[in-house]
Every structure is written in C-alpha cells, then in structure tokens.
Design a protein around this motif. Structure first.
Motif, PDB file in Angstrom:
ATOM      1  N   ARG A 193       0.827  -1.208   0.000  1.00 39.35           N
ATOM      2  CA  ARG A 193       0.000   0.000   0.000  1.00 39.35           C
ATOM      3  C   ARG A 193       0.861   1.258   0.000  1.00 39.35           C
ATOM      4  NH1 ARG A 193      -3.397  -0.930   5.102  1.00 39.35           N
ATOM      5  NH2 ARG A 193      -3.842   1.305   4.817  1.00 39.35           N
ATOM      6  N   ALA A 194       1.959   1.225   0.759  1.00 39.18           N
ATOM      7  CA  ALA A 194       2.861   2.384   0.782  1.00 39.18           C
ATOM      8  C   ALA A 194       3.496   2.611  -0.587  1.00 39.18           C
ATOM      9  CB  ALA A 194       3.937   2.181   1.845  1.00 39.18           C
ATOM     10  N   ARG A 195       3.858   1.526  -1.250  1.00 41.92           N
ATOM     11  CA  ARG A 195       4.434   1.662  -2.591  1.00 41.92           C
ATOM     12  C   ARG A 195       3.418   2.245  -3.570  1.00 41.92           C
ATOM     13  NH1 ARG A 195       9.199  -0.955  -3.811  1.00 41.92           N
ATOM     14  NH2 ARG A 195      10.123  -2.200  -2.133  1.00 41.92           N
ATOM     15  N   ARG A 196       2.164   1.780  -3.467  1.00 40.07           N
ATOM     16  CA  ARG A 196       1.131   2.336  -4.342  1.00 40.07           C
ATOM     17  C   ARG A 196       0.908   3.812  -4.042  1.00 40.07           C
ATOM     18  NH1 ARG A 196      -1.433  -2.692  -3.301  1.00 40.07           N
ATOM     19  NH2 ARG A 196      -2.791  -1.718  -1.736  1.00 40.07           N
ATOM     20  N   ALA A 197       0.949   4.166  -2.754  1.00 37.14           N
ATOM     21  CA  ALA A 197       0.768   5.566  -2.379  1.00 37.14           C
ATOM     22  C   ALA A 197       1.892   6.432  -2.946  1.00 37.14           C
ATOM     23  CB  ALA A 197       0.713   5.701  -0.853  1.00 37.14           C
ATOM     24  N   THR A 238      17.842   5.266   1.527  1.00 45.48           N
ATOM     25  CA  THR A 238      18.985   4.971   0.670  1.00 45.48           C
ATOM     26  C   THR A 238      18.545   4.152  -0.523  1.00 45.48           C
ATOM     27  OG1 THR A 238      20.480   4.969   2.580  1.00 45.48           O
ATOM     28  CG2 THR A 238      21.272   3.881   0.580  1.00 45.48           C
ATOM     29  N   MET A 239      19.104   4.443  -1.701  1.00 47.08           N
ATOM     30  CA  MET A 239      18.832   3.659  -2.902  1.00 47.08           C
ATOM     31  C   MET A 239      20.148   3.362  -3.624  1.00 47.08           C
ATOM     32  SD  MET A 239      17.569   6.404  -5.750  1.00 47.08           S
ATOM     33  CE  MET A 239      18.497   5.469  -6.942  1.00 47.08           C
ATOM     34  N   ARG A 240      20.403   2.092  -3.860  1.00 46.47           N
ATOM     35  CA  ARG A 240      21.600   1.642  -4.578  1.00 46.47           C
ATOM     36  C   ARG A 240      22.875   2.282  -4.031  1.00 46.47           C
ATOM     37  NH1 ARG A 240      17.722   1.980  -8.866  1.00 46.47           N
ATOM     38  NH2 ARG A 240      17.284  -0.097  -9.669  1.00 46.47           N
ATOM     39  N   GLY A 241      22.927   2.436  -2.719  1.00 47.65           N
ATOM     40  CA  GLY A 241      24.108   3.011  -2.082  1.00 47.65           C
ATOM     41  C   GLY A 241      24.096   4.513  -1.970  1.00 47.65           C
ATOM     42  N   GLU A 242      23.125   5.200  -2.613  1.00 51.82           N
ATOM     43  CA  GLU A 242      23.035   6.649  -2.538  1.00 51.82           C
ATOM     44  C   GLU A 242      22.264   7.018  -1.272  1.00 51.82           C
ATOM     45  OE1 GLU A 242      23.213  10.768  -3.700  1.00 51.82           O
ATOM     46  OE2 GLU A 242      24.386   8.996  -4.208  1.00 51.82           O
ATOM     47  N   LEU A 266      10.782   4.972  -0.472  1.00 50.45           N
ATOM     48  CA  LEU A 266      10.738   6.428  -0.474  1.00 50.45           C
ATOM     49  C   LEU A 266      11.991   7.002  -1.130  1.00 50.45           C
ATOM     50  CD1 LEU A 266       9.508   9.154   0.397  1.00 50.45           C
ATOM     51  CD2 LEU A 266      10.640   8.837   2.617  1.00 50.45           C
ATOM     52  N   ALA A 267      13.151   6.419  -0.837  1.00 49.79           N
ATOM     53  CA  ALA A 267      14.399   6.894  -1.442  1.00 49.79           C
ATOM     54  C   ALA A 267      14.340   6.808  -2.958  1.00 49.79           C
ATOM     55  CB  ALA A 267      15.577   6.079  -0.915  1.00 49.79           C
ATOM     56  N   HIS A 268      13.849   5.694  -3.484  1.00 48.51           N
ATOM     57  CA  HIS A 268      13.739   5.528  -4.939  1.00 48.51           C
ATOM     58  C   HIS A 268      12.785   6.563  -5.535  1.00 48.51           C
ATOM     59  CE1 HIS A 268      15.970   1.777  -5.854  1.00 48.51           C
ATOM     60  NE2 HIS A 268      15.758   1.517  -4.576  1.00 48.51           N
ATOM     61  N   SER A 319      12.696  14.075  -8.290  1.00 48.08           N
ATOM     62  CA  SER A 319      13.450  15.300  -7.991  1.00 48.08           C
ATOM     63  C   SER A 319      13.723  16.157  -9.215  1.00 48.08           C
ATOM     64  CB  SER A 319      14.767  14.955  -7.289  1.00 48.08           C
ATOM     65  OG  SER A 319      14.520  14.527  -5.960  1.00 48.08           O
ATOM     66  N   ALA A 320      13.723  15.557 -10.404  1.00 46.32           N
ATOM     67  CA  ALA A 320      13.932  16.357 -11.609  1.00 46.32           C
ATOM     68  C   ALA A 320      12.718  17.219 -11.939  1.00 46.32           C
ATOM     69  CB  ALA A 320      14.247  15.452 -12.803  1.00 46.32           C
ATOM     70  N   GLY A 321      11.561  16.876 -11.351  1.00 48.97           N
ATOM     71  CA  GLY A 321      10.342  17.593 -11.690  1.00 48.97           C
ATOM     72  C   GLY A 321       9.781  18.465 -10.588  1.00 48.97           C
ATOM     73  N   THR A 322      10.436  18.488  -9.431  1.00 46.41           N
ATOM     74  CA  THR A 322      10.020  19.363  -8.336  1.00 46.41           C
ATOM     75  C   THR A 322      11.255  19.820  -7.575  1.00 46.41           C
ATOM     76  OG1 THR A 322       8.719  19.535  -6.294  1.00 46.41           O
ATOM     77  CG2 THR A 322       9.635  17.382  -6.802  1.00 46.41           C
TER      78      THR A 322
END
Length: 376
Positions: free
Chosen positions: A7-11, A86-90, A117-119, A125-128
């Motif tokens: 549900r969180a992913r869908r949100a 964190t995503m892929r080490g970032e 959330l990280a992903h 971020s490119a759009g806001t």
C-alpha cells in the motif's frame, strides 16, 4: 512483501511528487498507528540532516538519526525510529517515525518503505524543487548549483564495487567535479580538477563532462574519450581555457584499471594498510592544444583494493600558515581502511575542514573507489 508495504508503494506511485512523505504517512497511521512522519535529508556538506518541513536540523554525530545514517540500519529509541533512506548506495537521509513498537517484522516493513521512499524521491526530484531546496542549509552559488546538477550521485554500491565522492566547498564549488557510470562489467570514473572562477569555471567543467559522456556512450576507448573532450574544449576556447582530468575504466571481472592522465589529480592506492601514489604518465590537460594524442596506462587491482582520487585543493589546503600536504593526506587515508567509501570521503573532508578551521577556500574533490572482486 506485506500488504502495508504494498500500500505504501502504491501511495508513493500515486501521490503528487511534492507530497510523498504525506502519502506514506496516511498508510503508516492506518497500518501501524504511526502518527509522526518526517524525512530528514543530508545536506550538501554531509554535515547536517535537514527536515523536509519545519524543524531543527540535526548536527550532533551521536544523535540516533546520524547513527542510522552512518551505520545504514534502523535505530529505535523510546518509541521513535530512524530508518536509512537509501537507494543503490546513494544515502539521501533518514526517515523519522513515531510511535513505533519494538517488533522485528514491523521494523523490517518500515525499512522497506524507507527504501521505496528513497527511490521515489530520486525519481521525482527532476520535476520538483521541494526536495532539493530542503536539503540545503544555505544558498548555493550559481556555479555550485550547476556543478551539483552535473553529478550522477554521491555514492554507489554494487556487489563488485563501492564508490563515493564529494565536492568542496559544497555551497560554493566552482570547477572541480566527478562523474561515473557502470554497466555491470565495467565502471567508468572521471575526476576533473577545474580552473577559473564562478560560472565560467562551471561552464568549462560542464562542457568537459558532457563531452566525456558523449564519447563514453558512443563506446569509444578511454584515450579517445579524452581526445574528444580535448577537441571540444579547444574548439571553443582555442587553448585559452583548459582543465585537468583523470579518466579511469575498471574491469569489474579482472580488476584491471585503465587510466588516462590529462594533467590530473592524484591517484592513490590503499592496499593492505599501505598507501602509495600511483605513477602516472603526465599528459596535457584537456583543451590546452589542438588534436592531442592521449595514451592509456593499465594497473591491476587486487581484491579489496581501495583507490582515492584527490584534486590539488586537498593537498594544498592551508591552515595556520601550514599546508595540509602529502604526509597528512597519506596518514589519514591509511585510517580509512575499515570505512565505507562515503564515510571515508566524509571523514577526509571533515579533517580538512578542521585543519583550515572552516570551509575550504579553494575547490577540492575527493573520490573513493573500492573493488571488492568479481560479481557472482
């Protein structure tokens, strides 16, 4: 995967880009009774964790938020939990949730939601500007804004390598930069020791970075990548402007490292606790002369080797009428062996700030690359 995580992913997928934290907050209060949700992002200096909404930044390194960020694991204290975002080490920051029960399955679900959330923050971020604006404790100069937008990220982790880099002074960097890419079999790294001041320096670095990317994406060899970038800069500036760069291609299967030194920053190897500067064939900086012919060098890495690339702004940093110098640098690099690359980079920059008693004046770039062995 549990139903609340789904549900969180869908949100996250359905919520407007600027309201991601609120979107998962609605799921968390319904599923777990968690009423307080806040995202803290690490700032450009890697020195503060800044709240997305109103609130105080977190600078105390002993705070649970920093412990979660540094150790990349959830921290639960008195019903408040901190999860790495964190995503892929970032590493983007930490997610603060309360009240949270001391339940292993719930903590695992919440950790999955923080990763999702990280992903999503990276994707939107490119759009806001919401997330980018909230992660700065002071205004970036125009040149620094351009430089940070050039970067592929600040850290990257795969089973065969780990990588991290940092620019200083973070809020006013001019020409120093780095870039990387990998395809699962090779990783490419370019580190630029820029020249000039302000926007002029960032424009020169931007041209070099995009020329190198264009050549890399066309499948050209490392030497030809350097030659294309060299010609692009020369065609525009006719030798009046040029910059130094170090280009690296690492074969992730064999550990063979190919290098082109174009008037480059230092390349330092940390192996079994010993620090050695790699001997490089000094070649002309990019754009200094027309049609420069560049040559490649090859160095075999061993499993567990660590490579640092540092610009002259590190070695030449001055504090109390003294120069940081090669000896202090080598001594500090030796101490970074047990650290993850981002922690090593952050610690070195912190040591430099302490040495100069403030932010660095001249540009400096530090990149750390670990080869952990062939990927299964």
């Amino acid at each position: 995967m549990s139903e609340p995580v789904n549900r969180a992913r869908r949100a996250l997928n359905e919520t407007p880009a600027d309201r991601l934290v609120g979107g998962i907050g609605e799921v968390l209060v319904q599923a777990y009774g968690i009423s307080d949700v806040e995202l803290y992002q690490v700032d450009y200096r890697l020195a503060e964790l800044l709240p997305l909404t109103d609130g105080d930044s977190i600078t105390n390194p002993g705070h649970p938020a920093w412990r979660a960020f540094d150790h990349q694991s959830p921290i639960l204290t008195d019903g408040t939990a901190w999860f790495p975002v964190t995503m892929r080490g970032e590493r983007r920051g930490v997610l603060c949730l309360s009240p949270v029960p001391d339940d292993r399955e719930i903590l695992a679900d919440l950790a999955d939601i923080a990763t999702a959330l990280a992903h999503e923050v990276a994707a939107v971020s490119a759009g806001t500007d919401v997330y980018l604006a909230a992660r700065r404790s002071q205004r970036l100069t125009l040149a620094a804004e351009m430089q940070w937008d050039l970067l592929p990220g600040r850290s990257r982790i795969r089973p065969s390598f780990s990588l991290a880099g940092q620019l200083e002074p973070a809020y006013a960097v001019r020409g120093d930069s780095f870039d990387w890419s990998d395809d699962g079999e090779r990783v490419w790294l370019s580190t630029i020791n820029g020249t000039g001041e302000g926007v002029a320096a960032s424009l020169l670095t931007s041209l070099a970075t995009h020329a190198l990317r264009n050549a890399r994406r066309a499948g050209l060899s490392l030497a030809d990548q350097a030659a294309l970038a060299d010609q692009a800069i020369y065609d525009l500036y006719r030798g009046e402007q040029h910059l130094s760069a170090l280009l690296i291609e690492l074969d992730l299967r064999s550990g063979m490292m190919t290098v082109v030194d174009a008037g480059s920053p230092r390349l330092v190897l940390l192996r079994d606790g010993d620090v050695t500067e790699q001997p490089l064939e000094a070649q002309f900086p990019l754009g200094m002369f027309e049609a420069t012919d560049y040559h490649e060098q090859k160095f075999p890495l061993q499993r567990g080797d660590r490579v640092f690339v540092v610009s002259d702004g590190v070695v030449e940093a001055t504090g109390q009428h003294m120069r940081y110098g090669e000896t202090a640098l080598d001594r500090f690099l030796r101490r970074t062996g047990p650290m993850a690359p981002l922690d090593a980079v952050r610690s070195l920059i912190g040591d430099l700030r302490a040495f100069v008693a403030g932010d660095l004046v001249d540009d400096a770039v530090v990149v750390c690359l670990d080869w952990t062995g062939p990927q299964a």
